[in-house]
Design a protein around this motif. Structure first.
Motif, short mmCIF file in Angstrom:
data_model
loop_
_atom_site.label_atom_id
_atom_site.label_comp_id
_atom_site.label_asym_id
_atom_site.label_seq_id
_atom_site.Cartn_x
_atom_site.Cartn_y
_atom_site.Cartn_z
N ASP A 1 -30.55 -1.10 36.43
CA ASP A 1 -29.95 -0.30 35.35
C ASP A 1 -30.21 1.19 35.56
N LEU A 2 -31.39 1.54 36.07
CA LEU A 2 -31.67 2.95 36.34
C LEU A 2 -30.79 3.48 37.47
N ASP A 3 -30.56 2.65 38.48
CA ASP A 3 -29.69 3.06 39.58
C ASP A 3 -28.27 3.31 39.08
N TRP A 4 -27.76 2.39 38.28
CA TRP A 4 -26.41 2.54 37.74
C TRP A 4 -26.32 3.75 36.81
N LEU A 5 -27.31 3.91 35.96
CA LEU A 5 -27.27 5.01 35.00
C LEU A 5 -27.34 6.36 35.70
N ARG A 6 -28.14 6.46 36.75
CA ARG A 6 -28.21 7.70 37.52
C ARG A 6 -26.85 7.99 38.17
N THR A 7 -26.20 6.97 38.72
CA THR A 7 -24.89 7.15 39.33
C THR A 7 -23.86 7.62 38.30
N ASP B 1 -19.24 -3.57 49.99
CA ASP B 1 -18.66 -2.73 51.01
C ASP B 1 -19.29 -3.11 52.35
N LYS B 2 -18.96 -2.38 53.38
CA LYS B 2 -19.42 -2.79 54.72
C LYS B 2 -20.92 -2.64 54.89
N ASP B 3 -21.59 -1.85 54.03
CA ASP B 3 -23.04 -1.67 54.15
C ASP B 3 -23.82 -2.57 53.19
N GLY B 4 -23.17 -3.38 52.39
CA GLY B 4 -23.91 -4.27 51.50
C GLY B 4 -23.28 -4.39 50.15
N ASN B 5 -23.40 -3.37 49.31
CA ASN B 5 -22.81 -3.45 47.98
C ASN B 5 -22.57 -2.06 47.44
N LEU B 6 -21.79 -2.00 46.37
CA LEU B 6 -21.35 -0.73 45.80
C LEU B 6 -22.53 0.09 45.30
N HIS C 1 -25.67 0.09 46.30
CA HIS C 1 -26.40 0.64 47.45
C HIS C 1 -25.67 1.87 48.01
N TYR C 2 -24.36 1.74 48.13
CA TYR C 2 -23.54 2.86 48.62
C TYR C 2 -23.67 4.05 47.69
N ALA C 3 -23.57 3.80 46.36
CA ALA C 3 -23.62 4.88 45.39
C ALA C 3 -24.98 5.57 45.39
N ASN C 4 -26.06 4.79 45.51
CA ASN C 4 -27.40 5.38 45.54
C ASN C 4 -27.55 6.36 46.70
N ASN C 5 -27.00 6.01 47.85
CA ASN C 5 -27.09 6.90 49.00
C ASN C 5 -26.17 8.10 48.87
N ALA C 6 -25.03 7.91 48.20
CA ALA C 6 -24.03 8.97 48.14
C ALA C 6 -24.32 10.01 47.06
N ILE C 7 -25.18 9.69 46.09
CA ILE C 7 -25.36 10.55 44.92
C ILE C 7 -25.73 11.98 45.31
N LEU D 1 -30.72 12.43 53.09
CA LEU D 1 -30.58 11.00 53.33
C LEU D 1 -31.64 10.52 54.31
N LYS D 2 -31.94 9.24 54.25
CA LYS D 2 -32.87 8.67 55.21
C LYS D 2 -32.28 8.76 56.60
N ILE D 3 -33.14 9.07 57.56
CA ILE D 3 -32.69 9.21 58.94
C ILE D 3 -32.91 7.91 59.68
N ASN D 4 -31.88 7.45 60.36
CA ASN D 4 -31.97 6.26 61.20
C ASN D 4 -32.78 6.61 62.44
N GLN D 5 -34.00 6.09 62.50
CA GLN D 5 -34.89 6.46 63.61
C GLN D 5 -34.35 6.02 64.96
N THR D 6 -33.67 4.88 65.00
CA THR D 6 -33.10 4.41 66.26
C THR D 6 -32.02 5.36 66.74
N GLN D 7 -31.14 5.79 65.79
CA GLN D 7 -30.08 6.72 66.13
C GLN D 7 -30.65 8.06 66.60
#
Length: 410
Positions: A11-17, A316-321, A323-329, A388-394
């Protein structure tokens, strides 16, 4: 320990979005609202729009501070304080600096251009903008010249408040334990009293600047809501009661909002001037403002806890909406106001009907934020600059390619 505290709070994730989505609409409204200054303004403005924007204006940023403090309180139960400090610093300070040097610049440029303070030429302006010793627009200088954070002021405030709470966490956690049996009604009265005191004692003396160092009324308001959010997250019984009483909080917020709008439109003009200047008059107004403020915040927390504490099935292709929104905020937040201003400036010469223009502005702003995020998320450097979090492998592969450039093949 209550499962409400241990489990993931979707609920906090959704409310923040949703709160950040509301912020985009609010800033688009600032382009059209009458009498309220902004960086650029439409040729067509509306006084009626003020009444609608006041519905969210008193509490919209406080809600974000409240949610951020709740997230910090829940995170510190399983993450060390130094780790949290590092995470918040990377997620707030790096985007702040990149935003000030890159993202915010068009806002300052088009604002100065619309006021005929500068000549056209974006890159020559940018060079002066990043120079702390520039002699361009000296009346608009801060101690660091023209550099500004504009709408990104939320980031340094949130970082400072987070650092203070991480330092004070042992005391606050001890206090949270002692508050286990304190009735939620008493806690609400204390929160309201804090806001009323700040409003009466600091609002006129320290009008809002968002400049951090001299913004004492805003600090009193935002830091207190931040502390209350931290303590609230650790009180499962308060949280559950807010969900149960959500309708009453909403009713109180709407009733007080109605009184605020009625006052703005002259419904209480018959009251003597001395009433508004008296301590009793200011206390009554303070109670109305505080109940509107906390009623709205707690109603939203309650409704989110009742209906949004779940993951979505939209994938979505990364898991779910979610998760996508949390990263995109954060990238959306950083980009949205610059996009609004740039697109509005481009649309203005077309002289579209205001309804059509506003619709196009909303759509293009959202598309621009989406496209910007999609580009940002694909490169490790841009991910770092936008928090954003950095992909260490990349990152490792990229560095490896750079190091092997020019080496003879085996």
């Amino acid at each position: 320990m209550s499962p409400a505290i241990n489990q993931r709070r979707y609920d906090l994730d959704w409310l923040r979005t949703l709160a950040f989505g509301l912020l985009i609409l609010y800033h688009i409204g600032m382009y059209y609202v009458a009498d309220w200054g902004w960086h650029v303004k439409s040729a067509v403005t509306s006084e009626t729009l003020q009444n609608l924007m006041i519905l969210t204006n008193p509490w919209r940023m406080s809600l974000l501070f409240f949610i951020s403090a709740m997230a910090l309180a829940l995170a510190q139960r399983h993450t060390g304080k130094l780790s949290l400090f590092g995470l918040r610093s990377n997620r707030l300070l790096i985007p702040l600096l990149s935003g000030m040097f890159i993202v915010v610049v068009p806002q300052v440029y088009y604002e100065a251009l619309s006021q005929q303070l500068i000549e056209p030429g974006y890159f020559s302006f940018w060079w002066q903008y990043i120079n702390p010793n520039t002699d361009l627009l000296p009346e608009h200088h801060s101690p660091i010249g023209l550099l500004t954070w504009n709408h990104l002021w939320f980031l340094p405030y949130l970082w400072c408040y987070s650092v203070l709470l991480l330092i004070a966490a042992p005391v606050l956690n001890w206090l949270a334990q002692r508050l286990q049996h304190l009735p939620g009604s008493v806690a609400l009265l204390l929160a309201m009293a804090s806001l009323i005191c700040a409003w009466i004692m600091l609002r006129k003396a320290y009008p809002s600047t968002h400049a951090l160092l001299d913004d004492w009324y805003n600090h009193a308001k935002y830091f207190s809501v931040f502390v209350f959010g931290y303590l609230f997250a650790l009180q499962a019984n308060w949280w559950q009661k807010v969900v149960v009483w959500r309708r009453w909080f909403l009713l109180a917020a709407l009733l007080c909002y109605s009184l605020i709008i009625a006052d703005r439109n002259g419904a209480f003009d018959s009251l003597p001037q001395s009433f508004g200047d008296s301590l009793s008059g200011r206390l009554i107004v303070g109670v109305v403002l505080a109940l509107n403020y906390w009623g709205a915040i707690l109603a939203l927390i309650g409704y989110a806890g009742r209906y949004l504490n779940r993951r979505t099935n939209v994938v979505d292709k990364d898991g779910n909406l979610l998760h996508y929104a949390n990263n995109a905020i954060l990238p959306w937040y950083m980009l949205h106001q610059t996009l609004i201003i740039v697109i509005a400036v481009w649309l203005k010469p077309l002289a579209l009907p205001v309804g059509v223009e506003a619709t196009v502005l909303i759509i293009l702003t959202c598309l621009g934020c989406w496209a910007g995020y999609e580009m940002v998320r694909r490169f490790w450097l841009s991910r770092w600059l936008f928090g954003l979090k950095i992909n260490q492998t990349q990152t490792g592969l990229t560095l490896q390619r750079l190091l092997t450039v020019g080496k003879p093949s085996q």
